[in-house]
Design a protein around this motif. Structure first.
Motif, PDB file in Angstrom:
ATOM      1  N   TYR A 190      40.001  43.374  44.989  1.00 12.71           N
ATOM      2  CA  TYR A 190      39.481  44.326  43.890  1.00 12.71           C
ATOM      3  C   TYR A 190      40.461  45.411  43.667  1.00 12.71           C
ATOM      4  O   TYR A 190      40.718  45.563  42.655  1.00 12.71           O
ATOM      5  CB  TYR A 190      38.261  44.596  44.294  1.00 12.71           C
ATOM      6  N   GLN A 212      43.503  44.169  41.694  1.00 10.77           N
ATOM      7  CA  GLN A 212      43.504  44.127  40.292  1.00 10.77           C
ATOM      8  C   GLN A 212      43.430  45.735  39.790  1.00 10.77           C
ATOM      9  O   GLN A 212      43.984  45.937  38.476  1.00 10.77           O
ATOM     10  CB  GLN A 212      41.918  43.921  39.821  1.00 10.77           C
ATOM     11  N   ARG A 213      43.137  46.623  40.477  1.00 11.45           N
ATOM     12  CA  ARG A 213      43.446  48.177  39.975  1.00 11.45           C
ATOM     13  C   ARG A 213      44.587  48.558  40.297  1.00 11.45           C
ATOM     14  O   ARG A 213      45.096  49.801  39.767  1.00 11.45           O
ATOM     15  CB  ARG A 213      42.274  48.985  40.823  1.00 11.45           C
ATOM     16  N   LEU A 236      43.686  37.563  33.578  1.00  6.52           N
ATOM     17  CA  LEU A 236      42.480  38.046  32.831  1.00  6.52           C
ATOM     18  C   LEU A 236      41.268  37.055  32.778  1.00  6.52           C
ATOM     19  O   LEU A 236      40.107  37.199  33.266  1.00  6.52           O
ATOM     20  CB  LEU A 236      42.497  38.450  31.463  1.00  6.52           C
ATOM     21  N   LEU A 265      39.567  38.280  36.170  1.00  9.22           N
ATOM     22  CA  LEU A 265      38.656  39.191  35.663  1.00  9.22           C
ATOM     23  C   LEU A 265      37.349  38.308  34.902  1.00  9.22           C
ATOM     24  O   LEU A 265      36.163  38.797  34.438  1.00  9.22           O
ATOM     25  CB  LEU A 265      39.236  40.039  34.579  1.00  9.22           C
ATOM     26  N   MET A 300      37.479  37.066  31.977  1.00  7.13           N
ATOM     27  CA  MET A 300      37.264  37.179  30.777  1.00  7.13           C
ATOM     28  C   MET A 300      37.304  35.825  29.986  1.00  7.13           C
ATOM     29  O   MET A 300      37.819  34.733  30.327  1.00  7.13           O
ATOM     30  CB  MET A 300      38.562  37.988  30.104  1.00  7.13           C
ATOM     31  N   MET A 330      45.518  44.295  33.008  1.00 10.64           N
ATOM     32  CA  MET A 330      44.626  44.297  33.870  1.00 10.64           C
ATOM     33  C   MET A 330      43.883  45.696  33.786  1.00 10.64           C
ATOM     34  O   MET A 330      42.799  45.998  34.303  1.00 10.64           O
ATOM     35  CB  MET A 330      45.080  43.998  35.318  1.00 10.64           C
TER      36      MET A 330
END
Lengths: 250, 222
Positions: free
Chosen positions: A80, A83-84, A108, A112, A114, A159
């Motif tokens: 996590y 990703q940030r 993505l 994520l 998406m 991201m």
């Protein structure tokens, strides 16, 4: 204690490889929208420091917080945090089997979750940001170093990270290609992206950084705004190091 | 007997029947051998200590054991401990063990040749190890392993003839039957060799087409 002000806090990071202590206690805090440049001679732990921040290298001691959540000792939750925290590498590390746009959208879609159509739109938007939209369907082997690095910046940007780590992003490029990458980074800095940049590009550091940290032997030995550090370095080593660049640019 | 009649009436029908069995052996073995080879290669490269050691043991054993001996053990040996296979099943199991062991080595080599940094970049994007292996490492490694896998596939076509020794009447077996019955050894075996050559040629053309199709633009210099 004021804690909410900083989005990233790095506290007393130590790292050794065998008997060699590469980082000997590095601490600093980063505010949103800030650009910090790390300069200093090669082999002083600058790249290791960046890798400790997203735990690609696990530090022996010390803590890192992103928005008051501890990144160190995060266990599986490290994915996590990664990703940030975006990262751009010296050698780009684009995925060789994917086109530019696939390179940008793959995380993505896979990370994520998406949907592919949204991911494609987002990827094209980011490629456009770095001036690479026309090259979306090209493979990494068909791109110049500067173009590849811009795609890798788009990949990190897609991201929507809180901060991007740049690990010597222009060190593998010739001066002309360096310029196009620096241009993109300067633009990002002015748009308020939070950036930590390990670089030898003093021009970029002086003009885009809010703060320059001079590192040597695993420690930050001097830090300050570009004008402070350039015009009035307190330490002899920093003076000598920066002096080389002054001489170089004359 | 007339040569032409022997060829058209007796030999070809027998060989066609044998060819079908040979192709069946290959069609069952190759996909399973490839998938198992991938699994072993991944296990050996990225697995925990136990998995690495199990995969290593598997590869060492099946690379070291002569295939014919393996078929004997499966077909003649296993019934004595209460496990009975049909000849066809025994042959396929033996081939899969051998095929997957070799394939895993080609694939492992190819995985190690994928730029380590790309795995790091995938991790830095928040991918789990599993996601990075599936989406980044394997697609590149499998492309690079095609020449090796293709080699192994062509060996498979030829060593499938060993199934004849455990009574599977595949191409070589059917030829042997005809040759013995009609005493036409030379003609029969030369024609069988041409059959194998034809199968291998078609396979080679097919694999080359696949390799070309999946090639990464700009990556391999012409």
């Amino acid at each position: 204690m004021e804690t909410t002000e900083y989005i990233l806090k790095v506290k007393d990071i130590h790292k050794s490889y065998g008997n060699v202590e590469v980082l000997k206690g590095v601490s600093f805090n980063v505010k949103k929208g800030e650009t910090k440049c790390f300069i200093g001679p090669s082999g002083t732990g600058k790249s290791t420091l960046l890798r400790c921040i997203n735990q690609l290298t696990v530090p022996d001691q010390g803590q890192i917080w992103l928005h008051d959540e501890e990144v160190t000792h995060a266990g599986p939750r490290i994915n996590y945090f990664r990703q940030r925290i975006g990262m751009v590498f010296q050698n780009f590390y684009l995925f060789d089997h994917l086109t530019a746009v696939r390179n940008v959208e793959i995380a993505l879609i896979k990370v994520l979750r998406m949907n592919p159509k949204e991911a494609r739109e987002k990827a094209m938007y980011e490629l456009n940001q770095v001036g690479m939209a026309d090259w979306a369907d090209h493979y990494p082997a068909e791109l110049s170093g500067g173009q590849a690095q811009r795609v890798s910046i788009a990949r990190a940007l897609a991201m929507d990270p809180d901060v991007i780590l740049f690990d010597e992003p222009t060190s593998a490029l010739d001066p002309e290609l360096t310029r196009e990458v620096i241009e993109v980074m300067r633009n990002l800095a002015s748009l308020g992206m939070t950036m930590l940049v390990v670089t030898h590009e003093m021009g970029f550091a002086c003009s885009a950084a809010n703060e320059i940290l001079f590192m040597e032997n695993g420690r930050v030995i001097e830090q300050g705004s570009p004008s402070d550090l350039l015009n009035n370095p307190q330490f002899e080593r920093c003076k000598a190091f920066i002096g080389q660049y002054h001489g170089f640019h004359e | 007997m007339d040569q032409i009649v022997f060829l058209t009436e007796i030999l070809f029908p027998a060989l066609i029947g044998g060819t079908v069995i040979t192709l069946e052996l290959i069609a069952v073995t190759a996909p399973i051998g490839l998938l198992l080879g991938i699994a072993i290669a991944v296990g050996r490269t990225y697995g925990s200590w136990t998995i690495v050691e199990i995969c290593k043991g598997y590869v060492i054993f099946f690379k070291g054991c002569p295939l014919l001996l393996l078929l004997f053990i499966l077909y003649f040996g296993f019934p004595t401990i209460g496990i009975t296979f049909t000849a066809f099943t025994a042959a396929v199991i033996g081939f899969i063990c051998c095929n997957s062991a070799y394939n895993s080595e080609y694939i492992r080599g190819a995985m190690l040749s994928v730029q380590q940094g790309q795995l790091i970049a995938a991790k830095a994007l928040g991918m789990t190890k599993r996601q990075a292996i599936i989406n980044i490492v394997l697609p590149q490694a499998l492309r690079r392993a095609i020449p090796g896998i293709s080699n192994e596939f062509i060996y498979l076509i030829k060593y499938s003839s060993l199934a004849y020794v455990i009574t599977v009447i595949e191409l070589t077996g059917s030829a042997k039957q005809v040759a013995t019955k009609y005493f036409m050894y030379t003609e029969t075996f030369i024609i069988v060799a041409l059959f194998y050559l034809a199968i291998v040629t078609v396979a080679t053309i097919g694999i080359n087409a696949i390799e070309k199709r999946v090639a990464i633009p700009g990556f391999v210099q012409k």
